[in-house]
Design a protein around this motif. Structure first.
Motif, PDB file in Angstrom:
ATOM      1  N   LEU A  78      -2.393   5.359   3.812  1.00 31.87           N
ATOM      2  CA  LEU A  78      -2.957   4.447   4.804  1.00 31.87           C
ATOM      3  C   LEU A  78      -3.035   5.114   6.176  1.00 31.87           C
ATOM      4  O   LEU A  78      -4.004   4.924   6.919  1.00 31.87           O
ATOM      5  CB  LEU A  78      -2.129   3.165   4.879  1.00 31.87           C
ATOM      6  N   THR A  99       0.851  -1.180   0.000  1.00 25.98           N
ATOM      7  CA  THR A  99       0.000   0.000   0.000  1.00 25.98           C
ATOM      8  C   THR A  99       0.888   1.231   0.000  1.00 25.98           C
ATOM      9  O   THR A  99       2.106   1.130  -0.174  1.00 25.98           O
ATOM     10  CB  THR A  99      -0.940  -0.010   1.231  1.00 25.98           C
ATOM     11  N   CYS A 143      -9.418   3.861  -0.600  1.00 31.43           N
ATOM     12  CA  CYS A 143      -9.231   2.401  -0.597  1.00 31.43           C
ATOM     13  C   CYS A 143      -9.461   1.830  -1.995  1.00 31.43           C
ATOM     14  O   CYS A 143      -8.724   0.940  -2.440  1.00 31.43           O
ATOM     15  CB  CYS A 143     -10.177   1.747   0.409  1.00 31.43           C
ATOM     16  N   LYS A 164     -13.374   5.457   1.666  1.00 32.46           N
ATOM     17  CA  LYS A 164     -13.816   4.495   0.654  1.00 32.46           C
ATOM     18  C   LYS A 164     -13.178   4.786  -0.705  1.00 32.46           C
ATOM     19  O   LYS A 164     -12.694   3.873  -1.387  1.00 32.46           O
ATOM     20  CB  LYS A 164     -15.347   4.553   0.532  1.00 32.46           C
ATOM     21  N   ILE A 166      -6.064   7.223   6.166  1.00 28.81           N
ATOM     22  CA  ILE A 166      -7.272   6.397   6.248  1.00 28.81           C
ATOM     23  C   ILE A 166      -7.523   5.954   7.687  1.00 28.81           C
ATOM     24  O   ILE A 166      -8.638   6.073   8.220  1.00 28.81           O
ATOM     25  CB  ILE A 166      -7.147   5.178   5.306  1.00 28.81           C
ATOM     26  N   HIS A 179      -7.642  -1.612  -2.297  1.00 29.17           N
ATOM     27  CA  HIS A 179      -8.082  -2.274  -1.067  1.00 29.17           C
ATOM     28  C   HIS A 179      -9.610  -2.290  -1.006  1.00 29.17           C
ATOM     29  O   HIS A 179     -10.281  -1.594  -1.774  1.00 29.17           O
ATOM     30  CB  HIS A 179      -7.534  -1.554   0.169  1.00 29.17           C
ATOM     31  N   LYS A 180     -10.130  -3.053  -0.083  1.00 29.61           N
ATOM     32  CA  LYS A 180     -11.572  -3.101   0.130  1.00 29.61           C
ATOM     33  C   LYS A 180     -11.863  -2.707   1.570  1.00 29.61           C
ATOM     34  O   LYS A 180     -11.163  -3.137   2.489  1.00 29.61           O
ATOM     35  CB  LYS A 180     -12.103  -4.516  -0.143  1.00 29.61           C
ATOM     36  N   VAL A 181     -12.875  -1.873   1.766  1.00 28.77           N
ATOM     37  CA  VAL A 181     -13.232  -1.450   3.114  1.00 28.77           C
ATOM     38  C   VAL A 181     -14.692  -1.815   3.369  1.00 28.77           C
ATOM     39  O   VAL A 181     -15.555  -1.610   2.516  1.00 28.77           O
ATOM     40  CB  VAL A 181     -12.997   0.071   3.313  1.00 28.77           C
ATOM     41  N   ILE A 187     -10.343  -3.165   6.756  1.00 21.20           N
ATOM     42  CA  ILE A 187      -9.633  -2.840   5.516  1.00 21.20           C
ATOM     43  C   ILE A 187      -8.956  -4.114   5.039  1.00 21.20           C
ATOM     44  O   ILE A 187      -8.167  -4.722   5.758  1.00 21.20           O
ATOM     45  CB  ILE A 187      -8.592  -1.737   5.731  1.00 21.20           C
TER      46      ILE A 187
END
Length: 338
Positions: free
Chosen positions: A225, A220, A305, A302, A228, A310-312, A326
């Motif tokens: 990050l 990442t 990500c 969101k 986030i 990535h998925k949140v 996350i």
């Protein structure tokens, strides 16, 4: 385009043809033209009529069907002219030229708007960097002179700093790929940085931070990050609802992914609000209770990500807990690059 509607459009032409043929037929009868000749002429005229109609129909049908199907497939319909060839019939040529002129005008307008937007974003970024200097000075002054800055003053300074940073990341999110650098990042280090940044807030609000099992590396961008996580933890602190409040950060390793969980025992999110928490400017019932809420934090989380791959996800129960997860996928593609 179907034949029935096309025939309706040509109805006046057909009626005029039939009217003209009727006059011609009466003239044939008046001059006592032989029936065989009348039949031959009638056959030739009607054959000509149907041939002209069918040729014109199929020629236009192929062009208009291609036009409509191409528009349906394109995300940006105004680029349809790039996918078409100029037709052979005059009406189609006029439509093609009109579409070309419309597309050219639209592209010029889009280019102008993009330039204006880019200029505005550059100005905002410069402004943010400039305003960060007096904010950093205030933070330093508050730290060095605690007797002159009470708790509320420090809280307001911290809020200003967070909102300024939020604006910066909101401006950058559209072109995030130009700013981030994907490499192996230690979750432990990122969590430590976020904890250090918010340590005063944890102490003042009497919130326990529990960190477990974060000794992993994920692919990442460390800076993004940290932002986030800071937004998620900021929400957890904002919606504290218990005396024995805590925020727990934990990592779960699965076969093809790592799941970073941020769990709090705050006021939670109602069932009807949960599906919309990532929507822009959505504050929900909790936001109405807390005037500080802008509804932008989770929206930006969101978006970032998604940009980072990535998925949140979020789950919650009103009055009990909220868990934001996350998901970092173990992608071998990055192993080749790094």
């Amino acid at each position: 385009m179907n034949l029935k509607n096309y025939m309706k459009d040509k109805l006046i032409f057909i009626i005029l043809f039939l009217f003209t043929y009727s006059i011609l037929f009466l003239l044939f009868c008046a001059f006592k033209i032989p029936n065989s000749l009348i039949i031959a002429v009638t056959f030739l005229l009607f054959s000509l009529l149907f041939s002209v109609i069918l040729i014109d129909y199929f020629r236009k049908k192929s062009f208009y069907q291609l036009l409509l199907s191409t528009i349906e497939k394109l995300d940006k319909a105004y680029f349809v002219i790039e996918m078409l060839e100029e037709p052979s019939f005059y009406e189609g040529k006029m439509i093609y030229q009109a579409l070309y002129d419309i597309n050219k005008s639209m592209c010029e307008m889009i280019r102008q708007l993009e330039n204006q937007t880019e200029d505005f974003k550059e100005y905002i970024e410069i402004w943010i960097h400039e305003v960060k200097l007096p904010i950093a000075s205030l933070v330093l002054m508050a730290h060095n002179h605690p007797d002159k800055f009470d708790k509320n003053s420090k809280e307001q300074i911290r809020r200003i700093e967070d909102y300024v940073e939020q604006v910066l990341y909101y401006v950058r999110q559209e072109f995030a790929e130009k700013d981030y650098l994907i490499n192996a990042v230690s979750l432990k280090k990122v969590v430590s940085n976020v904890a250090l940044r918010n340590k005063n807030e944890f102490l003042e609000r009497n919130i326990d931070l529990i960190v477990e099992n974060v000794d992993y590396s994920v692919y990442t961008d460390s800076k993004w990050l940290e932002f986030i996580l800071n937004q998620i933890i900021g929400n957890s602190m904002k919606y504290k609802d218990k005396k024995n409040a805590y925020i727990k950060i934990n990592t779960i390793e699965e076969k093809n992914k790592y799941i970073l969980e941020i769990i709090d025992n705050g006021m939670g999110i109602s069932k009807e609000d949960l599906p919309r928490v990532f929507n822009k400017s959505f504050t929900g019932n909790n936001g109405r209770r807390c005037a500080k809420s802008t509804g932008m934090g989770l929206y930006i989380v969101k978006r970032l990500c998604d940009k980072l791959g990535h998925k949140v996800t979020i789950e919650s129960r009103k009055g009990e807990y909220t868990k934001v997860s996350i998901i970092f996928f173990k992608n071998k593609y990055y192993d080749v690059l790094c």
